[in-house]
Design an enzyme around this catalytic site. Structure first.
Site, mmCIF file in Angstrom:
data_model
loop_
_atom_site.group_PDB
_atom_site.id
_atom_site.type_symbol
_atom_site.label_atom_id
_atom_site.label_comp_id
_atom_site.label_asym_id
_atom_site.label_seq_id
_atom_site.Cartn_x
_atom_site.Cartn_y
_atom_site.Cartn_z
ATOM 1 N N ARG A 101 10.982 -2.967 11.085
ATOM 2 C CA ARG A 101 10.480 -2.241 12.174
ATOM 3 C C ARG A 101 9.419 -3.121 12.804
ATOM 4 O O ARG A 101 9.786 -4.362 12.735
ATOM 5 C CB ARG A 101 9.035 -1.571 10.363
ATOM 6 C CG ARG A 101 8.832 -0.481 10.146
ATOM 7 C CD ARG A 101 7.959 0.168 9.325
ATOM 8 N NE ARG A 101 6.261 -0.620 9.673
ATOM 9 C CZ ARG A 101 5.281 -0.890 9.369
ATOM 10 N NH1 ARG A 101 5.130 -0.411 8.013
ATOM 11 N NH2 ARG A 101 3.992 -1.114 9.734
ATOM 12 N N ARG A 134 11.094 -7.274 5.057
ATOM 13 C CA ARG A 134 10.643 -5.579 5.093
ATOM 14 C C ARG A 134 12.014 -5.604 5.624
ATOM 15 O O ARG A 134 12.444 -5.233 6.677
ATOM 16 C CB ARG A 134 9.551 -5.565 4.941
ATOM 17 C CG ARG A 134 9.787 -3.513 4.702
ATOM 18 C CD ARG A 134 7.544 -3.077 4.234
ATOM 19 N NE ARG A 134 7.682 -3.141 5.835
ATOM 20 C CZ ARG A 134 6.042 -2.559 6.107
ATOM 21 N NH1 ARG A 134 5.123 -2.929 4.313
ATOM 22 N NH2 ARG A 134 5.391 -3.270 6.470
ATOM 23 N N ARG A 184 -9.125 1.364 8.989
ATOM 24 C CA ARG A 184 -9.394 -0.185 9.038
ATOM 25 C C ARG A 184 -9.827 -0.846 10.049
ATOM 26 O O ARG A 184 -10.245 -1.972 9.713
ATOM 27 C CB ARG A 184 -8.439 0.355 9.797
ATOM 28 C CG ARG A 184 -7.125 0.166 9.391
ATOM 29 C CD ARG A 184 -6.177 -0.838 9.253
ATOM 30 N NE ARG A 184 -4.654 -1.104 9.231
ATOM 31 C CZ ARG A 184 -4.143 -0.360 9.319
ATOM 32 N NH1 ARG A 184 -3.671 0.627 8.646
ATOM 33 N NH2 ARG A 184 -2.280 -0.829 10.222
ATOM 34 N N LYS A 207 0.932 -1.295 -0.366
ATOM 35 C CA LYS A 207 0.347 0.407 0.060
ATOM 36 C C LYS A 207 0.770 1.207 -0.582
ATOM 37 O O LYS A 207 1.015 1.851 -1.084
ATOM 38 C CB LYS A 207 -1.295 -0.081 1.389
ATOM 39 C CG LYS A 207 -1.942 -1.229 1.102
ATOM 40 C CD LYS A 207 -3.051 -0.739 2.093
ATOM 41 C CE LYS A 207 -2.936 -0.891 3.600
ATOM 42 N NZ LYS A 207 -1.872 -2.214 3.916
ATOM 43 N N ARG A 241 -1.336 -8.800 13.690
ATOM 44 C CA ARG A 241 -1.592 -7.828 12.265
ATOM 45 C C ARG A 241 -2.127 -8.720 11.568
ATOM 46 O O ARG A 241 -3.514 -7.723 10.696
ATOM 47 C CB ARG A 241 0.077 -6.775 11.807
ATOM 48 C CG ARG A 241 0.227 -6.001 12.224
ATOM 49 C CD ARG A 241 1.939 -5.472 11.957
ATOM 50 N NE ARG A 241 1.188 -4.520 11.111
ATOM 51 C CZ ARG A 241 1.964 -4.493 9.932
ATOM 52 N NH1 ARG A 241 3.887 -4.419 10.023
ATOM 53 N NH2 ARG A 241 2.191 -3.897 9.145
HETATM 54 P P1 AMP Z 1 0.718 0.486 8.851
HETATM 55 O O1 AMP Z 1 1.956 0.864 8.232
HETATM 56 O O2 AMP Z 1 -0.305 0.835 7.533
HETATM 57 O O3 AMP Z 1 0.711 -0.785 8.775
HETATM 58 O O4 AMP Z 1 0.521 1.094 10.423
HETATM 59 C C1 AMP Z 1 0.648 0.597 11.368
HETATM 60 C C2 AMP Z 1 0.439 0.523 12.408
HETATM 61 O O5 AMP Z 1 -0.677 1.653 12.763
HETATM 62 C C3 AMP Z 1 -0.697 -0.675 12.516
HETATM 63 O O6 AMP Z 1 -0.907 -1.726 13.481
HETATM 64 C C4 AMP Z 1 -2.107 0.661 14.021
HETATM 65 O O7 AMP Z 1 -1.426 -0.114 14.903
HETATM 66 C C5 AMP Z 1 -1.707 1.498 13.244
HETATM 67 N N1 AMP Z 1 -2.650 2.263 12.096
HETATM 68 C C6 AMP Z 1 -2.386 2.493 10.693
HETATM 69 N N2 AMP Z 1 -3.395 2.907 11.113
HETATM 70 C C7 AMP Z 1 -4.572 2.725 11.296
HETATM 71 C C8 AMP Z 1 -5.534 2.749 11.228
HETATM 72 N N3 AMP Z 1 -6.461 3.834 10.710
HETATM 73 N N4 AMP Z 1 -6.899 2.513 12.208
HETATM 74 C C9 AMP Z 1 -5.491 2.082 13.904
HETATM 75 N N5 AMP Z 1 -4.861 1.844 13.707
HETATM 76 C C10 AMP Z 1 -4.086 2.136 13.204
#
Ligand code: AMP
Length: 217
Positions: free
Chosen positions: A161, A128, A88, A13, A172
């Site tokens: 990360r 990654r 989400r 993404k 996740r």
């Molecule tokens: P990502 O980089 O999109 O995988 O996001 C990393 C982490 O940020 C996720 O595992 C969540 O803990 C938090 N996060 C990101 N976007 C959201 C969202 N829309 N709602 C809640 N938590 C989020």
């Protein structure tokens, strides 16, 4: 153009969001990046979010939504935007829908779902590596830098990360299946879901995505 990008963690993404946003001249807004920025700057929001992120859990909706509306009120997001990692959950999608309505009635044009099989997602996430300096994303197997552990772009150190570590990755994916996957049905019912195969080289996925959006919006 007002878009949301859906797909499991590791679907690409972040990479595709940048490319698609560039093609349609709109800002790419990633809630994960906004949270990570706050964590890095040790803001109150960042300290709170980190507790959830480190476990692979979702940050509570009221925190996330406040941050999203704050970002969407920026001048650059007035003409359009691409949301990456938001919504989400179905409640987040409902809040986005009603909030956009209240703010002038300009709803979403499309929800683009990046489709990637589960085993591929695990391979992608576990390999990654992210540059600690410029944020560029590499992969030990699919897109390695010239020297292991060093970013080709800026010479920064590559790190994994915290939430790409094996236990958190599994959590996740579970959270994705339970909370985020239902959004495919949510946007399908509204008639603006576009799905593409997101396996293969990022450049090919990018072409598929842009073509599908141009044809479908
Ligand atoms: P990502 O980089 O999109 O995988 O996001 C990393 C982490 O940020 C996720 O595992 C969540 O803990 C938090 N996060 C990101 N976007 C959201 C969202 N829309 N709602 C809640 N938590 C989020």
């Amino acid at each position: 153009m007002r878009l949301v990008l859906l797909g499991p963690p590791g679907a690409g993404k972040g990479t595709q969001a940048t490319a698609i946003a560039e093609a349609f001249t709109i800002p790419a807004i990633s809630t994960g990046d906004l949270f990570r920025k706050n964590v890095g700057e040790q803001t109150e929001l960042g300290k709170l979010a980190k507790q959830y992120m480190d476990k692979g859990d979702l940050v509570p909706d009221e925190v996330t939504l406040g941050m999203v509306w704050d970002r969407l009120s920026g001048a650059d997001a007035r003409e359009g935007f691409l949301l990456d990692g938001f919504p989400r959950t179905v409640p987040q999608a409902e809040q986005l829908e009603s909030g956009l309505n209240e703010r002038g009635g300009l709803g979403l044009n499309a929800a683009l779902n990046l489709d990637v099989p589960n085993d591929e997602v695990i391979r992608r996430l576990s390999g990654r590596r992210t540059c600690s300096k410029c944020g560029h994303i590499w992969h030990v197997e699919f897109d390695p830098p010239r020297a292991a552990g060093v970013c080709d772009v800026c010479g920064g150190e590559l790190v994994q990360r915290d939430d790409d570590k094996p236990d958190t990755v599994l959590r996740r994916l579970e959270v994705y299946r339970q909370s985020t996957q239902p959004l495919i049905g949510f946007y399908g019912k509204r008639g603006f879901l576009i799905e593409i195969d997101a396996t293969g080289p990022p450049r090919e996925v990018r072409e598929r995505a842009i073509e599908a959006l141009r044809a479908g919006v």
